[in-house]
Design a protein around this motif. Structure first.
Motif, PDB file in Angstrom:
ATOM      1  N   CYS A  91       0.876  -1.022  -0.011  1.00  0.00           N
ATOM      2  CA  CYS A  91       0.209   0.006  -0.090  1.00  0.00           C
ATOM      3  C   CYS A  91       0.947   1.351  -0.014  1.00  0.00           C
ATOM      4  N   CYS A  94       1.530   4.000  -3.151  1.00  0.00           N
ATOM      5  CA  CYS A  94       0.909   5.237  -3.369  1.00  0.00           C
ATOM      6  C   CYS A  94       0.721   5.682  -2.305  1.00  0.00           C
ATOM      7  N   HIS A  95       0.513   5.585  -1.114  1.00  0.00           N
ATOM      8  CA  HIS A  95      -0.297   5.920   0.647  1.00  0.00           C
ATOM      9  C   HIS A  95       0.883   6.164   0.806  1.00  0.00           C
ATOM     10  N   ARG A 114     -13.041   9.856   4.785  1.00  0.00           N
ATOM     11  CA  ARG A 114     -13.062   8.349   4.655  1.00  0.00           C
ATOM     12  C   ARG A 114     -12.804   7.702   6.286  1.00  0.00           C
ATOM     13  N   HIS A 125     -14.204  -0.616  -0.140  1.00  0.00           N
ATOM     14  CA  HIS A 125     -13.604  -0.137  -1.203  1.00  0.00           C
ATOM     15  C   HIS A 125     -11.832  -0.642  -1.510  1.00  0.00           C
ATOM     16  N   MET A 133      -8.181   3.929  -6.652  1.00  0.00           N
ATOM     17  CA  MET A 133      -8.099   2.505  -5.713  1.00  0.00           C
ATOM     18  C   MET A 133      -7.388   1.810  -6.237  1.00  0.00           C
TER      19      MET A 133
HETATM   20  C1  HEC Z   1      -1.632   2.253  -7.648  1.00  0.00           C
HETATM   21  C2  HEC Z   1      -1.668   3.166  -6.252  1.00  0.00           C
HETATM   22  C3  HEC Z   1      -2.765   2.658  -4.686  1.00  0.00           C
HETATM   23  C4  HEC Z   1      -2.382   1.792  -3.911  1.00  0.00           C
HETATM   24  C5  HEC Z   1      -1.066   0.664  -4.161  1.00  0.00           C
HETATM   25  C6  HEC Z   1      -2.601   1.402  -3.227  1.00  0.00           C
HETATM   26  N1  HEC Z   1      -3.725   2.364  -3.011  1.00  0.00           N
HETATM   27 FE1  HEC Z   1      -5.219   2.842  -1.459  1.00  0.00          FE
HETATM   28  N2  HEC Z   1      -6.137   4.750  -2.676  1.00  0.00           N
HETATM   29  C7  HEC Z   1      -5.037   4.580  -4.062  1.00  0.00           C
HETATM   30  C8  HEC Z   1      -6.155   6.382  -4.313  1.00  0.00           C
HETATM   31  C9  HEC Z   1      -5.438   6.636  -5.369  1.00  0.00           C
HETATM   32  C10 HEC Z   1      -7.031   6.077  -3.132  1.00  0.00           C
HETATM   33  C11 HEC Z   1      -8.317   7.545  -3.947  1.00  0.00           C
HETATM   34  C12 HEC Z   1      -9.417   6.942  -3.828  1.00  0.00           C
HETATM   35  C13 HEC Z   1     -10.185   8.347  -4.090  1.00  0.00           C
HETATM   36  O1  HEC Z   1     -11.020   8.031  -3.770  1.00  0.00           O
HETATM   37  O2  HEC Z   1     -10.557   8.500  -5.428  1.00  0.00           O
HETATM   38  C14 HEC Z   1      -6.878   5.008  -2.337  1.00  0.00           C
HETATM   39  C15 HEC Z   1      -7.945   4.890  -1.179  1.00  0.00           C
HETATM   40  C16 HEC Z   1      -8.043   4.545  -0.563  1.00  0.00           C
HETATM   41  C17 HEC Z   1      -8.445   4.170   1.233  1.00  0.00           C
HETATM   42  C18 HEC Z   1     -10.230   4.572   0.793  1.00  0.00           C
HETATM   43  C19 HEC Z   1     -11.167   3.896   0.411  1.00  0.00           C
HETATM   44  C20 HEC Z   1     -12.031   4.794   0.697  1.00  0.00           C
HETATM   45  O3  HEC Z   1     -13.224   4.467   0.596  1.00  0.00           O
HETATM   46  O4  HEC Z   1     -12.395   6.616   1.090  1.00  0.00           O
HETATM   47  C21 HEC Z   1      -8.584   2.857   1.204  1.00  0.00           C
HETATM   48  C22 HEC Z   1      -9.260   2.292   2.885  1.00  0.00           C
HETATM   49  C23 HEC Z   1      -6.570   2.296   0.944  1.00  0.00           C
HETATM   50  N3  HEC Z   1      -7.152   3.643   0.003  1.00  0.00           N
HETATM   51  C24 HEC Z   1      -6.646   1.278   1.217  1.00  0.00           C
HETATM   52  C25 HEC Z   1      -5.918   0.602   0.650  1.00  0.00           C
HETATM   53  C26 HEC Z   1      -4.482  -0.056   1.139  1.00  0.00           C
HETATM   54  C27 HEC Z   1      -5.026  -1.295   2.243  1.00  0.00           C
HETATM   55  C28 HEC Z   1      -3.766  -1.136   0.169  1.00  0.00           C
HETATM   56  C29 HEC Z   1      -2.715  -1.917   0.195  1.00  0.00           C
HETATM   57  C30 HEC Z   1      -3.228  -3.008   0.690  1.00  0.00           C
HETATM   58  C31 HEC Z   1      -4.116  -0.076  -1.271  1.00  0.00           C
HETATM   59  N4  HEC Z   1      -4.654   1.138  -0.591  1.00  0.00           N
HETATM   60  C32 HEC Z   1      -2.982   1.024  -1.696  1.00  0.00           C
HETATM   61  C33 HEC Z   1      -4.427   4.104  -4.172  1.00  0.00           C
HETATM   62  C34 HEC Z   1      -3.910   3.128  -4.081  1.00  0.00           C
END
Ligand code: HEC
Length: 180
Positions: A91, A94-95, A114, A125, A133
């Motif tokens: 995660c 990106c995060h 969120r 999600h 995401m």
């Molecule tokens: C390729 C990039 C990327 C990766 C890797 C990534 N994320 Fe995300 N994530 C995002 C983006 C961009 C958003 C915002 C999406 C939106 O709300 O438009 C997001 C949003 C989220 C949210 C909030 C969702 C919501 O409903 O508001 C959660 C929880 C989350 N990610 C969990 C994870 C977890 C757990 C992992 C690893 C297993 C992960 N992400 C890996 C890009 C990524």
């Protein structure tokens, strides 16, 4: 005067010979070292080309890999990685930096709205993906439990107090994120 005239060319010849020897000796040394190096490389290759030695060497080279996969096969049922580890490995790509507009780890302003959706929704999600995401953070091998654990870990960095589901096997001492 005549004695001097006589001495001078002698010295010059001696100096010339010394210089000549020195000039030949230095490149000679370099050539000697290059030849030694080439012979040394050839010697190693000769040993390698012996079929028995080559086989032993190959076995030695692949053994660590073979052992790892063997012990993996013997490890039995899959043990979920801790949320912290999943976040680090997947995660955070990106995060950690807020790539693609993702909420940055520990950024309360980005996470608070969120978080109000509730843990279940956030987990679904993260599992199914939402907008930019990707589902399971783009790693389809993550189990539901690992994704849920990662969500809890990340959300808790931003002030939430979500409890990750218990890992299936009890062999994960790091499952409970340390309170900071
Ligand atoms: C390729 C990039 C990327 C990766 C890797 C990534 N994320 Fe995300 N994530 C995002 C983006 C961009 C958003 C915002 C999406 C939106 O709300 O438009 C997001 C949003 C989220 C949210 C909030 C969702 C919501 O409903 O508001 C959660 C929880 C989350 N990610 C969990 C994870 C977890 C757990 C992992 C690893 C297993 C992960 N992400 C890996 C890009 C990524």
């Amino acid at each position: 005067m005549s004695a001097h005239d006589h001495d001078f060319p002698k010295t010059t010849v001696t100096q010339f010979l010394i210089a000549l020897l020195g000039g030949l000796f230095a490149p000679g040394l370099v050539i000697f070292m290059i030849i030694k190096m080439v012979l040394g490389i050839q010697a190693t290759h000769l040993i390698d080309s012996d079929p028995v030695v080559a086989t032993v060497k190959v076995v030695e080279r692949i053994r660590p890999v073979a052992e790892v996969s063997l012990s993996d096969a013997n490890a039995g049922p899959h043990v979920d990685k801790s949320g912290e580890l999943v976040v680090k490995e997947v995660c955070s790509a990106c995060h950690a930096i807020g790539a693609l507009g993702s909420p940055k780890i520990g950024d309360k302003t980005a996470w608070t709205p969120r978080l109000s959706q509730g843990y279940e929704t956030l987990v679904s999600h993260a599992t199914a993906g939402i907008r930019q995401m990707p589902a399971r953070g783009g790693n389809a091998e993550l189990t539901d439990g690992e994704v849920a654990g990662a969500v809890a870990y990340m959300a808790n960095q931003a002030g939430a107090n979500f409890k990750a589901p218990q890992p299936k096997a009890e062999a994960a001492p790091a499952a409970e994120p340390a309170k900071k």
